[in-house]
Motif scaffolding. Structure first.
Motif, mmCIF file in Angstrom:
data_model
loop_
_atom_site.group_PDB
_atom_site.id
_atom_site.type_symbol
_atom_site.label_atom_id
_atom_site.label_comp_id
_atom_site.label_asym_id
_atom_site.label_seq_id
_atom_site.Cartn_x
_atom_site.Cartn_y
_atom_site.Cartn_z
ATOM 1 N N ASP A 56 1.302 -1.163 -0.190
ATOM 2 C CA ASP A 56 0.023 0.066 -0.183
ATOM 3 C C ASP A 56 0.714 1.655 0.265
ATOM 4 O O ASP A 56 2.055 1.446 0.493
ATOM 5 C CB ASP A 56 -1.236 0.128 1.236
ATOM 6 C CG ASP A 56 -1.468 -0.909 0.838
ATOM 7 O OD1 ASP A 56 -2.319 -2.101 0.169
ATOM 8 O OD2 ASP A 56 -2.546 -1.807 2.479
ATOM 9 N N ALA A 57 0.368 2.423 -0.623
ATOM 10 C CA ALA A 57 0.922 3.283 -0.420
ATOM 11 C C ALA A 57 0.201 4.522 0.577
ATOM 12 O O ALA A 57 -0.505 4.241 1.388
ATOM 13 C CB ALA A 57 0.541 4.899 -1.482
ATOM 14 N N LYS A 114 -1.675 -1.434 9.050
ATOM 15 C CA LYS A 114 -3.059 -0.924 8.897
ATOM 16 C C LYS A 114 -3.348 -1.856 9.943
ATOM 17 O O LYS A 114 -4.917 -2.027 10.478
ATOM 18 C CB LYS A 114 -3.470 -0.728 7.007
ATOM 19 C CG LYS A 114 -3.287 0.152 6.653
ATOM 20 C CD LYS A 114 -3.904 0.259 5.323
ATOM 21 C CE LYS A 114 -3.911 -1.256 4.713
ATOM 22 N NZ LYS A 114 -4.595 -1.466 3.496
ATOM 23 N N THR A 115 -3.100 -3.618 9.330
ATOM 24 C CA THR A 115 -3.560 -4.526 10.512
ATOM 25 C C THR A 115 -3.293 -4.172 11.729
ATOM 26 O O THR A 115 -4.128 -4.417 12.821
ATOM 27 C CB THR A 115 -2.808 -6.017 9.652
ATOM 28 O OG1 THR A 115 -2.685 -6.017 8.796
ATOM 29 C CG2 THR A 115 -3.587 -7.269 11.530
ATOM 30 N N SER A 116 -2.225 -3.041 12.267
ATOM 31 C CA SER A 116 -1.951 -3.102 13.965
ATOM 32 C C SER A 116 -2.640 -2.601 13.934
ATOM 33 O O SER A 116 -3.507 -2.382 14.969
ATOM 34 C CB SER A 116 -0.861 -2.433 13.634
ATOM 35 O OG SER A 116 -0.395 -2.384 15.161
ATOM 36 N N LEU A 117 -3.795 -1.150 13.912
ATOM 37 C CA LEU A 117 -4.137 -0.080 13.863
ATOM 38 C C LEU A 117 -5.859 -0.703 14.023
ATOM 39 O O LEU A 117 -6.557 -0.501 14.626
ATOM 40 C CB LEU A 117 -4.556 0.915 13.210
ATOM 41 C CG LEU A 117 -5.435 1.733 13.436
ATOM 42 C CD1 LEU A 117 -4.937 2.683 14.920
ATOM 43 C CD2 LEU A 117 -6.006 3.106 12.298
ATOM 44 N N PHE A 130 -3.614 6.256 4.785
ATOM 45 C CA PHE A 130 -4.561 7.206 5.612
ATOM 46 C C PHE A 130 -6.056 7.357 5.615
ATOM 47 O O PHE A 130 -6.831 7.393 6.462
ATOM 48 C CB PHE A 130 -3.505 8.943 5.636
ATOM 49 C CG PHE A 130 -2.406 9.470 6.053
ATOM 50 C CD1 PHE A 130 -2.726 9.315 7.377
ATOM 51 C CD2 PHE A 130 -1.157 9.175 5.308
ATOM 52 C CE1 PHE A 130 -1.688 10.322 8.409
ATOM 53 C CE2 PHE A 130 -0.251 10.013 6.504
ATOM 54 C CZ PHE A 130 -0.352 10.843 7.559
ATOM 55 N N ASP A 131 -6.299 7.118 4.330
ATOM 56 C CA ASP A 131 -7.430 7.497 3.596
ATOM 57 C C ASP A 131 -8.332 5.818 4.547
ATOM 58 O O ASP A 131 -9.401 5.797 5.229
ATOM 59 C CB ASP A 131 -7.672 7.273 1.721
ATOM 60 C CG ASP A 131 -6.994 8.748 1.903
ATOM 61 O OD1 ASP A 131 -7.061 9.551 2.558
ATOM 62 O OD2 ASP A 131 -6.742 8.517 0.889
#
Length: 340
Positions: free
Chosen positions: A165-166, A218-221, A171-172
């Motif tokens: 991912d970028a 992202k997975t962590s969040l 963020f989005d």
């Protein structure tokens, strides 16, 4: 005689046209599309339809503000890719038709190259501050995260890039995951200013070399928010500022760790940033701070040149035009481009 270039940008959801004369900006007009906000992301079909509605008035306004007539143009620069194919098709088709009608050349531009060269747009009544070659550019946007070595306006080498991912996508998607809205970058940046960036910890990837990865954070969040909401349904609302600050700091740490490594490996201390995420206040502060501490010369684009805009396409097209490059009328837009 001046070289007057019309730039057209339509890679995603902003229709933009700009006019430059010998590298100096005369106008830069952008029509944004608010229709996507309700869907939490860009809807390609809606984007291409909006481009069809916007491109004629946007180009007309750009020429009017620049004080030039269509017949004064030397060439037309347009974004060929990467981006949404339907959106790119509108801009490409318009550039072809206008070039054919005026009997002037068209010049295709890589959208990412535009972001890298945005800092070379010169404006009247503004100091001309540009990096010297070679320099490193941290290119960060919704679709790309790269460290690029720039040896000339037409000579680029990708030293590292995301393998998944970028950063803008992170963020989005994480903003949407937290129920904060779209576009996520500005929302998280605003909330982060009010939070404690050291309160929460999120996973950082261990990727060799200069490449990036943003899927893990992202997975962590996701797991963090899920587990905390199970304990307290109001956790997100109570702690959103600290979560955003901690999440944003982790992303910036990931970006800067690799950039610092790239400077060390290349010995190049001219450092610029570009792309939509270069508007992030935390990233701008951090790269300025690191530059001061490590003896870099850092270059931050004006905020109006961080988002998708035609001024950056026009300046990139200007350099291609000076190099004698011309694009045939049978060229087709592409959603992906292998390199610069």
């Amino acid at each position: 005689m001046s070289d007057i270039i019309l730039g057209i940008e339509s890679s995603c959801d902003d229709t933009s046209a700009a006019v430059i004369s010998d590298g100096w900006l005369l106008s830069n007009v952008i029509a944004s599309q608010d229709v996507h906000r309700a869907f939490g992301g860009v809807v390609p079909e809606l984007a291409s339809r909006a481009h069809e509605q916007n491109i004629v008035p946007v180009v007309s306004e750009a020429l009017s503000r620049a004080g030039v007539q269509a017949r004064d143009l030397t060439a037309i620069a347009f974004t060929r890719g990467p981006g949404l194919l339907g959106s790119l098709l509108v801009g490409t088709s318009f550039a072809k038709a206008m070039g054919l009608a005026l009997d002037i050349p068209i010049v295709m531009v890589n959208h990412l190259q535009g972001h890298v060269l945005a800092g070379f747009v010169k404006e009247k009544d503004q100091p001309v501050v540009q990096p010297s070659f070679p320099y490193l550019c941290l290119l960060v946007s919704g679709g790309n995260s790269q460290i690029v070595r720039v040896d000339s306006p037409l000579d680029f080498t990708i030293l590292g890039q995301t393998i998944d991912d970028a950063v803008g996508e992170a963020f989005d998607k994480c903003s949407k995951m937290m129920g904060l809205g779209y576009p996520g970058g500005p929302i998280i940046d605003r909330l982060a200013k009010q939070g404690d960036s050291r309160r929460f910890k999120f996973a950082k990837p261990h990727i060799p070399g200069l490449d990036y990865s943003f899927s893990g954070i992202k997975t962590s969040l996701l797991y963090f928010v899920r587990d905390e909401l199970a304990k307290d349904p109001a956790f997100m609302e109570k702690n959103k500022e600290d979560i955003c600050a901690s999440f944003q700091k982790t992303l910036i740490d990931i970006l800067m760790d690799k950039l610092i490594k790239a400077v060390g490996q290349t010995g190049i201390k001219e450092v610029a940033i570009g792309g939509g995420v270069s508007a992030n206040s935390g990233l701008r502060s951090r790269i300025t701070e690191e530059g001061r501490k490590r003896g870099w010369k850092t270059y931050l684009p004006a905020f109006k040149f961080t988002t998708d805009n035609a001024a950056m396409i026009a300046i990139a097209g200007y350099y291609h035009y000076l190099a004698g490059e011309r694009t045939p009328l049978d060229v087709a837009p592409v959603s992906r481009m292998a390199d610069f």
